[in-house]
Design a protein around this motif. Structure first.
Motif, PDB file in Angstrom:
ATOM      1  N   ASP A 181     123.849 -13.395 -35.395  1.00  0.00           N
ATOM      2  CA  ASP A 181     123.160 -14.002 -36.530  1.00  0.00           C
ATOM      3  C   ASP A 181     124.159 -14.494 -37.583  1.00  0.00           C
ATOM      4  O   ASP A 181     123.965 -15.561 -38.181  1.00  0.00           O
ATOM      5  N   ALA A 182     125.213 -13.706 -37.804  1.00  0.00           N
ATOM      6  CA  ALA A 182     126.229 -14.121 -38.776  1.00  0.00           C
ATOM      7  C   ALA A 182     126.931 -15.396 -38.316  1.00  0.00           C
ATOM      8  O   ALA A 182     127.206 -16.300 -39.114  1.00  0.00           O
ATOM      9  N   ILE A 183     127.216 -15.469 -37.022  1.00  0.00           N
ATOM     10  CA  ILE A 183     127.854 -16.669 -36.468  1.00  0.00           C
ATOM     11  C   ILE A 183     126.934 -17.875 -36.629  1.00  0.00           C
ATOM     12  O   ILE A 183     127.365 -18.963 -37.045  1.00  0.00           O
ATOM     13  N   ALA A 184     125.654 -17.694 -36.322  1.00  0.00           N
ATOM     14  CA  ALA A 184     124.691 -18.787 -36.472  1.00  0.00           C
ATOM     15  C   ALA A 184     124.571 -19.224 -37.923  1.00  0.00           C
ATOM     16  O   ALA A 184     124.219 -20.383 -38.196  1.00  0.00           O
ATOM     17  N   ASP A 185     124.891 -18.330 -38.844  1.00  0.00           N
ATOM     18  CA  ASP A 185     124.809 -18.622 -40.271  1.00  0.00           C
ATOM     19  C   ASP A 185     126.114 -19.202 -40.818  1.00  0.00           C
ATOM     20  O   ASP A 185     126.289 -19.317 -42.030  1.00  0.00           O
ATOM     21  N   GLY A 186     127.050 -19.527 -39.935  1.00  0.00           N
ATOM     22  CA  GLY A 186     128.274 -20.196 -40.348  1.00  0.00           C
ATOM     23  C   GLY A 186     129.443 -19.298 -40.669  1.00  0.00           C
ATOM     24  O   GLY A 186     130.439 -19.755 -41.240  1.00  0.00           O
ATOM     25  N   ALA A 187     129.378 -18.018 -40.279  1.00  0.00           N
ATOM     26  CA  ALA A 187     130.443 -17.082 -40.655  1.00  0.00           C
ATOM     27  C   ALA A 187     131.795 -17.459 -40.069  1.00  0.00           C
ATOM     28  O   ALA A 187     132.834 -17.101 -40.640  1.00  0.00           O
TER      29      ALA A 187
END
Length: 409
Positions: A165-171
């Motif tokens: 989820d963090a990756i999908a959020d641009g992390a």
């Protein structure tokens, strides 16, 4: 540049070799506050607010992730939101476990029933926060050579993990390399364990329902004996899958829950089992669902039980990239000498840090949290787990050194 002493930086500056005592005490207090107020995955609202408030007081502009918990924060960019150069990212996981805190006589014991930071995520969070505070001050002084991103990720303990989820959020946007630590109660505080290549294992979750006509225990031949069927699944499925893959892959099915029946003279109509599937090898992990489901069906059919299987995909192994592993090694040696780094083995534990490493190179170190000389090992995911808080200082100094060494490579 000598790695046996202080790190000499461009312009003759020297990276501070130790945390100021005031910051050290503040970080210990921050960790204890988190420990007293543990929150489960995707429910870490108080934790997120505490991290955000402290970063803002340092003049930074953290961004809370779209799910409402977890946040990212860039240090050293003009607008604290982006950069043209690939950043080093430092990741912490912020969630706790659904188990009671069993420590007695502990002033910072959990105040939340059946919730505890029994995996050291409070330490991981405090280490990354402390690193951010140090780097923010160095940036203010014009001494930070390259931007750094802090990632405070929710829900590591919730498969398939909050990392996705963090990756999908641009992390990971703009990130070239990522580092993490994980508490290890087998390693003394003041030391880290390192391994190039796989350091954790793949981990999936398995849930099974078995059904069939029950009846009286005097006439099992007229029933589907679900208790026996469940028992055979428990014993036979791990043996079957273990003979269908290379034994070096470490594929293991382990059960955590078996439930069936209510009376001693009644054969039940329903049974439930749940457990985990773990393996050391990435290719075997990709094959595991088909292998395990086929073995369950074979055993269930043999006993005339209808099986319903929920195979929940978890996480692949964490595979430490060579360059990132060497970066952690050199940073630790620069801080505390060659004796502070030891080799470590691949564990069968799962870690969703692996999802980041599917996108960018990186590595995870095992952060020693055992008090030197202590013989009792307080294992992870146990209610009496605790740490030697000197590990917080060690982790901050490790990450701070890594941030500077990364910029010089």
């Amino acid at each position: 540049m000598s790695l046996e002493s202080e790190i000499d930086l461009p312009g003759g500056a020297v990276l501070p070799g130790a945390l100021p005592e005031a910051l050290r005490a503040e970080l210990v207090a921050f960790r204890r506050d988190l420990h007293m107020h543990p929150e489960l995955g995707n429910q870490e609202f108080r934790t997120t607010a505490a991290i955000k408030e402290r970063l803002q007081r340092a003049g930074l502009r953290p961004r809370v992730l779209s799910g409402g918990t977890g946040l990212v924060c860039d240090i050293g960019t003009d607008d604290e939101a982006g950069t043209d150069s690939a950043m080093l990212a430092l990741r912490a996981d912020i969630d706790a476990l659904p188990i009671p805190d069993m420590k007695t006589g502990c002033a910072y014991r959990s105040t939340v029933p059946d919730r505890a930071h029994a995996c050291g995520h409070d330490v991981h969070t405090t280490v990354v926060l402390g690193t951010g505070l140090v780097l923010a001050e160095l940036h203010r002084q014009g001494l930070l050579p390259r931007p750094v991103r802090l990632i405070f990720q929710p829900a590591e303990e919730v498969l398939p993990g909050g990392a996705a989820d963090a990756i999908a959020d641009g992390a990971l946007e703009g990130v070239g390399r990522i580092l993490a630590v994980h508490c290890d109660p087998r390693v003394d505080a003041g030391r880290i364990g390192l391994r190039q290549g796989p350091i954790t294992s793949a981990c999936d979750r398995l849930e099974i329902a078995l059904d069939g006509p029950g009846g009286h225990t005097a006439r099992p031949h007229l029933t589907t004996d679900l208790v026996t069927a469940a028992a055979r699944v428990v014993t036979d499925v791990p043996a079957l899958v273990g003979r269908r893959v290379d034994s070096r892959s470490g594929l293991a099915v382990t059960w955590g829950r078996v439930e069936s029946g209510h009376a001693p003279n009644v054969i039940p109509q329903h049974a439930e089992l749940s457990g985990t599937v773990r393996c050391l090898d990435l290719e075997t992990w990709r094959q595991a669902p088909d292998l395990v489901v086929a073995a369950i069906d074979e055993v269930a059919n043999l006993h005339r039980a209808k099986s319903e299987i929920n195979y929940v995909r978890g996480v692949p192994p964490v595979v430490n990239e060579a360059g990132a592993t060497e970066l952690l090694r050199d940073a630790m040696i620069a801080r505390r000498g060659v004796e502070s780094v030891e080799g470590t083995e691949q564990s069968l534990g799962g870690e969703d840090f692996s999802w980041y490493l599917e996108r960018v190179p990186g590595a995870m170190a095992r952060l020693g949290v055992r008090t030197p000389g202590e013989r009792t090992v307080r294992d992870l995911h146990q209610g009496d787990f605790d740490v030697d808080e000197h590990a917080i200082t060690v982790g901050v100094e490790l990450f701070t050194a890594a941030a500077f060494l990364d910029a010089l490579r």
